[in-house]
Structures are given as C-alpha cells and as structure tokens.
Design a protein around this motif. Structure first.
Motif, short mmCIF file in Angstrom:
data_model
loop_
_atom_site.label_atom_id
_atom_site.label_comp_id
_atom_site.label_asym_id
_atom_site.label_seq_id
_atom_site.Cartn_x
_atom_site.Cartn_y
_atom_site.Cartn_z
N MET A 1 0.90 -1.22 -0.10
CA MET A 1 -0.06 -0.01 -0.10
C MET A 1 0.83 1.41 0.06
O MET A 1 0.21 2.22 0.58
N ALA A 2 2.05 1.13 -0.38
CA ALA A 2 2.92 2.35 -0.79
C ALA A 2 2.56 3.30 -1.98
O ALA A 2 1.81 2.74 -2.66
N LYS A 3 3.04 4.43 -1.68
CA LYS A 3 2.38 5.07 -2.46
C LYS A 3 3.22 5.29 -3.90
O LYS A 3 4.61 4.93 -3.87
N PRO A 4 2.74 5.29 -5.24
CA PRO A 4 3.36 5.11 -6.44
C PRO A 4 4.15 6.30 -6.62
O PRO A 4 4.01 7.38 -6.07
N ASP A 5 5.02 6.14 -7.60
CA ASP A 5 5.98 7.19 -8.39
C ASP A 5 4.98 8.09 -8.68
O ASP A 5 4.08 8.13 -9.35
N SER A 6 5.39 9.61 -7.94
CA SER A 6 4.58 10.74 -8.42
C SER A 6 5.59 12.06 -8.28
O SER A 6 6.73 11.72 -8.14
N LYS A 7 4.88 13.09 -8.59
CA LYS A 7 5.58 14.12 -8.64
C LYS A 7 6.21 14.56 -7.07
O LYS A 7 7.36 15.31 -7.01
N ARG A 8 5.65 14.05 -6.21
CA ARG A 8 6.29 14.08 -4.70
C ARG A 8 7.05 13.09 -4.39
O ARG A 8 7.52 13.12 -3.35
N GLY A 9 7.22 11.92 -5.32
CA GLY A 9 8.40 11.16 -4.97
C GLY A 9 9.71 11.76 -5.00
O GLY A 9 10.48 10.93 -4.58
N ALA A 10 10.01 12.92 -5.55
CA ALA A 10 11.12 13.58 -5.53
C ALA A 10 11.46 13.75 -4.06
O ALA A 10 12.70 13.89 -3.98
N MET A 11 10.63 14.14 -3.24
CA MET A 11 11.01 14.55 -2.12
C MET A 11 11.69 13.19 -1.22
O MET A 11 11.78 13.42 -0.07
N PHE B 1 -1.81 -3.37 -6.41
CA PHE B 1 -3.06 -3.01 -6.97
C PHE B 1 -4.01 -1.88 -6.18
O PHE B 1 -4.90 -1.34 -7.13
N PHE B 2 -3.75 -1.91 -4.97
CA PHE B 2 -4.59 -0.46 -4.40
C PHE B 2 -4.28 0.85 -4.91
O PHE B 2 -5.13 1.91 -4.98
N TRP B 3 -3.07 0.90 -5.43
CA TRP B 3 -2.87 2.34 -6.11
C TRP B 3 -2.97 2.38 -7.76
O TRP B 3 -2.81 3.49 -8.38
N ARG B 4 -3.13 1.36 -8.48
CA ARG B 4 -3.28 1.20 -9.84
C ARG B 4 -4.52 1.86 -10.17
O ARG B 4 -5.46 1.81 -9.48
N ALA B 5 -4.51 2.64 -11.32
CA ALA B 5 -5.71 3.08 -11.88
C ALA B 5 -6.95 1.94 -12.41
O ALA B 5 -6.45 1.01 -12.86
N HIS B 6 -8.04 2.27 -12.10
CA HIS B 6 -9.15 1.02 -12.65
C HIS B 6 -10.36 1.86 -13.43
O HIS B 6 -11.38 1.59 -13.15
N THR B 7 -9.83 2.58 -14.29
CA THR B 7 -10.72 3.29 -15.17
C THR B 7 -11.65 2.29 -16.10
O THR B 7 -12.67 2.41 -16.11
N VAL B 8 -10.83 1.24 -16.50
CA VAL B 8 -11.78 0.28 -17.37
C VAL B 8 -12.64 -0.46 -16.45
O VAL B 8 -13.99 -0.70 -17.00
N THR B 9 -12.35 -0.93 -15.42
CA THR B 9 -13.08 -1.80 -14.50
C THR B 9 -14.19 -1.07 -14.12
O THR B 9 -15.34 -1.53 -14.17
N VAL B 10 -14.16 0.42 -13.72
CA VAL B 10 -15.14 1.26 -13.42
C VAL B 10 -16.15 1.34 -14.57
O VAL B 10 -17.47 1.47 -14.34
N LEU B 11 -15.81 1.69 -15.65
CA LEU B 11 -16.46 1.69 -16.91
C LEU B 11 -17.34 0.48 -17.07
O LEU B 11 -18.73 0.84 -17.44
N GLY C 1 -15.66 11.45 -12.07
CA GLY C 1 -14.70 12.32 -11.19
C GLY C 1 -13.72 11.33 -10.25
O GLY C 1 -12.51 11.92 -10.39
N VAL C 2 -14.09 10.42 -9.96
CA VAL C 2 -13.17 9.48 -9.05
C VAL C 2 -12.25 8.98 -9.90
O VAL C 2 -11.00 8.57 -9.39
N THR C 3 -12.38 8.54 -11.06
CA THR C 3 -11.48 7.89 -12.12
C THR C 3 -10.67 8.97 -12.66
O THR C 3 -9.62 8.58 -13.39
N PRO D 1 -5.83 8.85 -3.22
CA PRO D 1 -6.23 10.01 -4.01
C PRO D 1 -7.62 9.94 -4.46
O PRO D 1 -8.40 11.10 -4.82
N ALA D 2 -8.14 8.73 -4.81
CA ALA D 2 -9.62 8.70 -5.13
C ALA D 2 -10.40 9.18 -4.11
O ALA D 2 -11.62 9.63 -4.35
N TYR D 3 -10.22 9.30 -2.86
CA TYR D 3 -10.82 9.79 -1.81
C TYR D 3 -11.21 11.20 -1.88
O TYR D 3 -12.14 11.72 -1.80
N TRP D 4 -10.22 11.84 -2.06
CA TRP D 4 -10.19 13.31 -2.15
C TRP D 4 -10.95 13.70 -3.57
O TRP D 4 -11.48 14.60 -3.75
#
Length: 511
Positions: free
Chosen positions: A1-11, A80-90, A129-131, A143-146
């Motif tokens: 459940m760690a956060k994926p690579d993002s723009k904040r990963g540079a920190m 799996f917790f952090w991956r995008a699930h746009t196709v699944t939701v659709l 919006g969530v996806t 991030p989907a929560y926010w």
C-alpha cells in the motif's frame, strides 16, 4: 500500500543518503536511519557518489519544496491498491445501466423516477470524477477519496445554484423531496434567559442552567475546533476566529434567537473549554505530525503482522507534512490573504445557522450534520491550496480547484440566505454594536496603512539618508588619502620649496 511514483516522489531522497537495504527494514513498516559511520564509509563508494549526484539533481528539479516541508522516503511499491481502474469502473457502470434498461421495469411514478434519475446522474458523475479528475495536494488514504469529495463539492454547488434560482416558497417546499418532514417552520431555541450558574430558588437542582447547556453541541464544538486547528495549523488564527465568532453572536443575537446565550456560555464554555481545548489538542497533534518520520514501505515488504497492522493504520495519516507559516505582517499580499481567510471562515460559520433558519431545518437534522462532515473533508484541502497559492505564487500560478469551489459555495450560501429572508438580514444593528465594529475596522485600516505604507516610506527615507551620509564620508576619506599617500596630515610648504623644491633636493643639487 505504498504510494506510487509521483511528482512528490522526488522528496523521498536526500542528497547523499545511501540506499536502504532489506536488513534495515523494521517491523513497523518504516526504515531505520543507517549509522553515521556506515554512511560516511558508503559516501566514498561510486554508487553513493552517483546517488548523491542524482539526489542533488532531484532537489534542484523539485522547485515546489519548501524548508517547512518534511522529508519523505518511499520505496515506490506500486500495488493493486494504487493502480488506476478506469476500465473496470466503466465496465461495472455499463453493466448497471444495461440491467436497469433491459431487465428492470420502469415504475409509473413520476416523483420516484425523477428522484432516481437525479441520483443516477449524480452517481455517474461521481464515477467519472473519481477515475478522471485531477489529483489534489493530499494522497492519503487514497487520491480517489479526495477526488470523490471534489466531485461532491461540484454537486453541492450545483444544488445551491438550483435552490438560489427558485422562489422562497418553492425552495422550501423542494426540501420535502429530500425529507418529507422538512418544509415546516420551526421555532428557534433560545439559549439566553436565566443565566445564573447556581440557582438558589431551584431546590431540586440549583445547577439546572448549567446542565441544560450540556447538549450534543458541546462535543461538536470541541471536535469542530480540533479539526479546524488541523486545517489552519496556526494557534493565533484559530483563537482570533474563535473570539471573533463570539463577538458576531453578540452582534447578531437580535436577528437569530439562538445567538442569545449567557455570558459564561460565550466565554467559558465556548471560548475556553470547548474551543480552547480543541485548539490545544489540535496543536499537540500538529506537533506530533511535524516530528513524525515519513518513511513508507510496501505492505507486503513488511515481515511481521504487527508491522503490517501499523502500516495499515499509518495509511490514514498524511503522506508528508508542511508546516504553515502564514507571516501576515511580512507583506501586504499575505496580510490581505489572511484577512480574507478569516472573513470566509466566519461567513461559513454564520451560514450554518442562517441556512437552517431560512430553509426551516432543525439543528439536529441529518442534513446539517452532513454539511459539517462535507466541510471537514474539503476544508483541509482548500486551506492547503490557499497556502500554496499564497506562499509560492511562482510555482502555483492559480488558485486550487477545491479552494475555488469552497469559496463559491460560501458565497452562494450567503446569497441564498439574503434572498430567502432579507428582512432578518437587514434588521438594523444596535448603535453601540455598529460603533464597536466601525472602531475595529478603522483600527485595522489604520494599522494596514501604517505597517505597509507609512512605515515603509519612513524606513526607505532613513535608509536613503544613511546611504548618502556614508557616501559623503567615504568620498571625503578618499580625497584625504589621495592628498597624503602615507596617511599623515599635510603641512603647508614655504614659497622656496614651491619654487626650488624641498630642502633635501636643494642640498643634493649643491653636493
């Protein structure tokens, strides 16, 4: 459940920090700091040198990081917790619509179909919006929560716009579609009256006035100010807003009866006990969050069950932490921004009481509670976006989306109150109250003019005058040194020395 690579990963990396090894992993899901001697030896290796260079490049690229932001280490586990699930939701959404269209018979009830159609439209918008919506500054617990609360903010603003464009009667009766018990005028409770803490005339319970005030709003006040402190992250701003709202209740008790409270209810129970204790606990929590190490590790990389449980619990804490330093007196822009934040906070607080008054909602209704829960979830994101926009306008060139929507909602709620009951809003304020508020505004304007205009002009004039004096002294000293190279004062010479030279030169010529 760690956060994926993002723009904040540079920190996540500090210049020169060696990479963590599996032996450094501990049971709580974080990484221990390596010993100083080991890090000193590792810094001489080529791998450490390359990591140091990459860390320096990363720190240069991350222009948005401030000194007040905590350091974060993330191993980059993408589960799996952090991956995008746009196709699944659709796919799930399409299956639900196909089921409703082909397998379910539509009832012949216009009101029911209208309600269900509106709810289905909102759910489809939330799924989109969530996806697909843009991420905000917060990423925990997910991030989907926010993104979900961002879409709820849009829906709530559209609902307010719809209510604003209705007549007063139609708007109040429309609330019956949400709850049939609404749409009926309700009397407001008066918190004033007998203000004796100890009523000697009541033999049964002399402290009955005190116990009457101990309702469900006491823990609500404490919890509300605890959360507001986590949003604002400044003790002075919280206390100013808390005291200012009590003054507003004093000033507007002729408009709303439930603003009429006893003096000890205002200053002892509200300011000192409920609000003060909530602010104190909030500041203690802020201190813990600012000192907490932010080192994240994948759940499946933790060997023990105790460490996994701790990692799951820490998932509901912030991914990183930024200490807010408002510094309102540093420049005019920040001063006006802080005044605007305080004004919008107070206006949102007043809207809570005025909305339920004009829309005929009892204080204990679930819609009032849902509105408070809504602001709890969106207020923190809005404050972070406002602070980023104010603190670093070069990087954050526009106001954040959640902050923009929260400001629009606050203004729209006030416009609804103004339209639905203009008589209550325009009731004349007592003369003494008007004089007090005018005096406060004059003091604020006077201090603003002195601090950011008169004081700056005076300081600039003194600095210019001091520089001129220093330049004059330096010029005189330079001329004196040029007349006498060895620094000794020059003596007037005689006429002979001017014509024939000095005495020593004449003697040389004679010899």
């Amino acid at each position: 459940m760690a956060k994926p690579d993002s723009k904040r990963g540079a920190m996540a990396f500090v210049a020169g920090r060696p990479a963590a090894t599996p032996e450094d992993q501990v049971n709580n899901g974080s990484l221990d700091q390596p010993p100083s001697s080991a890090s000193h030896e590792a810094s001489h290796t080529p791998a450490a040198a390359s990591k140091s260079k990459s860390g320096k490049q990363t720190s240069k690229e991350n222009l948005s990081r401030r000194i007040t932001e905590s350091e974060v280490y993330d191993d980059g586990t993408n589960t799996f917790f952090w991956r995008a699930h746009t196709v699944t939701v659709l796919f799930i959404l399409t299956c639900a619509l196909v089921y409703v269209t082909l397998l379910e018979e539509t009832p012949h009830d216009t009101a029911f179909n209208t309600k269900r159609g509106i709810i289905a439209s909102i759910l489809v918008f939330l799924c989109f919006g969530v996806t697909q919506a843009k991420d905000g500054p917060f990423t925990r617990p997910h991030p989907a929560y926010w993104r979900f609360w961002l879409c709820v903010t849009v829906v709530y603003e559209l609902f307010l716009i719809f209510i604003l464009f209705q007549t007063v009667h139609d708007g109040r009766q429309f609330m019956k579609y949400i709850d049939p018990k609404l749409g009926v005028p309700l009397p407001e409770r008066d918190y004033g009256g007998n203000c004796l803490i100890y009523d000697a005339a009541n033999n049964t319970d002399p402290f009955h006035n005190l116990w009457d005030k101990m309702d469900g709003f006491v823990p609500a006040h404490f919890l509300g100010w605890y959360i507001k402190t986590l949003m604002i992250r400044d003790w002075w701003m919280c206390m100013i807003i808390s005291v200012m709202f009590e003054f507003l209740e004093y000033s507007l008790e002729h408009q709303l009866p439930n603003f009429s409270e006893c003096w000890w209810d205002h200053w002892i129970m509200d300011v000192l006990v409920c609000n003060g204790l909530g602010i104190y606990c909030g500041m203690k929590t802020l201190g813990w969050l600012s000192m907490k190490p932010y080192q994240w590790q994948g759940l499946w990389n933790i060997p023990t069950y105790k460490g996994k449980i701790k990692r799951i619990a820490f998932q509901f804490t912030p991914y990183s932490w930024v200490k807010f330093e408002w510094n309102p007196a540093s420049d005019l822009r920040r001063w006006l921004a802080v005044l605007g934040i305080i004004f919008m906070f107070l206006l949102a607080e007043l809207n809570t009481f005025y909305l339920k008054f004009v829309l005929w909602m009892p204080p204990e209704h679930y819609l009032v509670l849902l509105r408070l829960v809504f602001f709890v979830n969106v207020g923190g994101v809005a404050m972070r976006e406002i602070y980023d926009f104010m603190d670093d306008p070069k990087f954050h060139k526009k106001l954040g989306q959640q902050a923009w929507l929260v400001a629009a909602i606050t203004v729209t709620e006030f416009l609804i109150v103004l339209k639905y009951d203009p008589h209550t809003i325009t009731m004349p304020i007592p003369f003494i109250v008007t004089q007090c508020w005018l005096l406060g505004m004059v003091l604020i304007v006077s201090w603003t003019l002195w601090r950011f205009f008169i004081r700056d002009i005076t300081l600039r004039y003194k600095e210019t005058r001091r520089r001129k004096q220093e330049d004059t002294g330096d010029r005189g000293e330079h001329l004196g040194n040029s007349n006498n190279g060895n620094g000794s004062p020059t003596t007037p010479s005689s006429g002979r020395s001017k014509l024939n030279g000095s005495t020593e030169s004449v003697r040389q010529r004679k010899s």
